[in-house]
Design a protein around this motif. Structure first.
Motif, mmCIF file in Angstrom:
data_model
loop_
_atom_site.group_PDB
_atom_site.id
_atom_site.type_symbol
_atom_site.label_atom_id
_atom_site.label_comp_id
_atom_site.label_asym_id
_atom_site.label_seq_id
_atom_site.Cartn_x
_atom_site.Cartn_y
_atom_site.Cartn_z
ATOM 1 N N GLU A 122 -27.553 -75.493 12.392
ATOM 2 C CA GLU A 122 -27.573 -74.194 11.717
ATOM 3 C C GLU A 122 -27.042 -73.103 12.642
ATOM 4 N N SER A 123 -27.379 -73.217 13.915
ATOM 5 C CA SER A 123 -26.936 -72.206 14.887
ATOM 6 C C SER A 123 -25.409 -72.185 15.030
ATOM 7 N N ASP A 124 -24.746 -73.313 14.762
ATOM 8 C CA ASP A 124 -23.278 -73.346 14.815
ATOM 9 C C ASP A 124 -22.702 -72.375 13.783
ATOM 10 N N PHE A 125 -23.236 -72.433 12.571
ATOM 11 C CA PHE A 125 -22.747 -71.567 11.497
ATOM 12 C C PHE A 125 -23.113 -70.111 11.755
ATOM 13 N N GLU A 126 -24.272 -69.904 12.348
ATOM 14 C CA GLU A 126 -24.674 -68.540 12.713
ATOM 15 C C GLU A 126 -23.693 -67.967 13.730
ATOM 16 N N GLU A 127 -23.345 -68.776 14.722
ATOM 17 C CA GLU A 127 -22.409 -68.329 15.757
ATOM 18 C C GLU A 127 -21.025 -68.028 15.173
ATOM 19 N N ILE A 128 -20.552 -68.892 14.297
ATOM 20 C CA ILE A 128 -19.242 -68.691 13.673
ATOM 21 C C ILE A 128 -19.222 -67.409 12.865
ATOM 22 N N ALA A 129 -20.289 -67.195 12.080
ATOM 23 C CA ALA A 129 -20.359 -66.006 11.244
ATOM 24 C C ALA A 129 -20.437 -64.740 12.072
ATOM 25 N N TYR A 130 -21.125 -64.824 13.195
ATOM 26 C CA TYR A 130 -21.272 -63.648 14.055
ATOM 27 C C TYR A 130 -19.947 -63.292 14.682
ATOM 28 N N HIS A 133 -12.536 -70.236 4.113
ATOM 29 C CA HIS A 133 -13.765 -70.970 4.398
ATOM 30 C C HIS A 133 -14.242 -70.596 5.792
ATOM 31 N N LEU A 134 -15.528 -70.492 5.936
ATOM 32 C CA LEU A 134 -16.103 -70.138 7.235
ATOM 33 C C LEU A 134 -15.612 -71.094 8.315
ATOM 34 N N GLU A 135 -15.528 -72.371 7.974
ATOM 35 C CA GLU A 135 -15.089 -73.365 8.960
ATOM 36 C C GLU A 135 -13.655 -73.107 9.426
ATOM 37 N N GLY A 136 -12.879 -72.447 8.587
ATOM 38 C CA GLY A 136 -11.501 -72.152 8.961
ATOM 39 C C GLY A 136 -11.356 -70.908 9.810
ATOM 40 N N ALA A 137 -12.466 -70.210 10.008
ATOM 41 C CA ALA A 137 -12.430 -68.959 10.765
ATOM 42 C C ALA A 137 -12.973 -69.113 12.189
ATOM 43 N N ILE A 138 -13.229 -70.329 12.596
ATOM 44 C CA ILE A 138 -13.769 -70.567 13.935
ATOM 45 C C ILE A 138 -12.706 -70.220 14.972
ATOM 46 N N SER A 139 -13.077 -69.436 15.956
ATOM 47 C CA SER A 139 -12.118 -69.175 17.029
ATOM 48 C C SER A 139 -11.891 -70.467 17.801
ATOM 49 N N LEU A 140 -10.725 -70.601 18.375
ATOM 50 C CA LEU A 140 -10.424 -71.815 19.131
ATOM 51 C C LEU A 140 -11.364 -71.978 20.316
ATOM 52 N N GLU A 141 -11.730 -70.877 20.932
ATOM 53 C CA GLU A 141 -12.640 -70.933 22.076
ATOM 54 C C GLU A 141 -14.003 -71.477 21.657
ATOM 55 N N THR A 142 -14.506 -71.014 20.516
ATOM 56 C CA THR A 142 -15.799 -71.491 20.018
ATOM 57 C C THR A 142 -15.716 -72.963 19.646
ATOM 58 N N LEU A 143 -14.659 -73.341 18.929
ATOM 59 C CA LEU A 143 -14.497 -74.741 18.556
ATOM 60 C C LEU A 143 -14.394 -75.616 19.796
ATOM 61 N N LEU A 144 -13.708 -75.167 20.820
ATOM 62 C CA LEU A 144 -13.595 -75.936 22.057
ATOM 63 C C LEU A 144 -14.977 -76.155 22.681
ATOM 64 N N ARG A 145 -15.829 -75.143 22.652
ATOM 65 C CA ARG A 145 -17.200 -75.296 23.173
ATOM 66 C C ARG A 145 -17.958 -76.353 22.371
ATOM 67 N N PHE A 146 -17.818 -76.321 21.046
ATOM 68 C CA PHE A 146 -18.490 -77.305 20.195
ATOM 69 C C PHE A 146 -17.975 -78.717 20.511
ATOM 70 N N ILE A 147 -16.678 -78.843 20.711
ATOM 71 C CA ILE A 147 -16.072 -80.146 21.022
ATOM 72 C C ILE A 147 -16.578 -80.648 22.365
ATOM 73 N N ARG A 148 -16.629 -79.775 23.337
ATOM 74 C CA ARG A 148 -17.144 -80.173 24.658
ATOM 75 C C ARG A 148 -18.599 -80.605 24.564
ATOM 76 N N ARG A 149 -19.365 -79.894 23.757
ATOM 77 C CA ARG A 149 -20.783 -80.227 23.581
ATOM 78 C C ARG A 149 -20.919 -81.638 22.997
ATOM 79 N N ALA A 150 -20.059 -81.977 22.048
ATOM 80 C CA ALA A 150 -20.114 -83.301 21.426
ATOM 81 C C ALA A 150 -19.712 -84.396 22.409
ATOM 82 N N GLY A 151 -18.799 -84.070 23.321
ATOM 83 C CA GLY A 151 -18.380 -85.029 24.329
ATOM 84 C C GLY A 151 -17.613 -86.224 23.792
#
Length: 87
Positions: A79-87, A24-42
């Protein structure tokens, strides 16, 4: 009838049981990218580093894996989250 090694291998490959493996695309997120998303959510003050995240994503069994997978998906909303993950 004598088969060549290639023919034997081909026959073997055809006969053995198969499984469908996928990712699954969601399972392919790099830890660094996921950490950025988590920080963004706060919303996760306890997750400050990749090591913190790696520890949070450790799971004991399939049910625990699903719990962690759901938690990870909370940080994907644009949508940009999924674009970033796919890229």
């Amino acid at each position: 009838m004598n088969l060549s090694a290639a023919e034997e291998l081909s026959e073997f490959a055809i006969k053995i049981p198969k499984v469908e493996l996928h990712l699954h695309l969601e399972g392919a997120i790099s830890l660094e990218t996921l950490l950025r998303f988590i920080r963004r959510a706060g919303t996760e003050p306890g997750i400050q580093t990749v090591d913190d995240l790696r520890e949070r994503l450790d799971y004991a069994d399939f049910a625990h894996f699903i719990e962690r997978w759901k938690w990870t998906n909370r940080f994907l909303g644009e949508e940009s989250d999924f674009e970033e993950i796919a890229y």
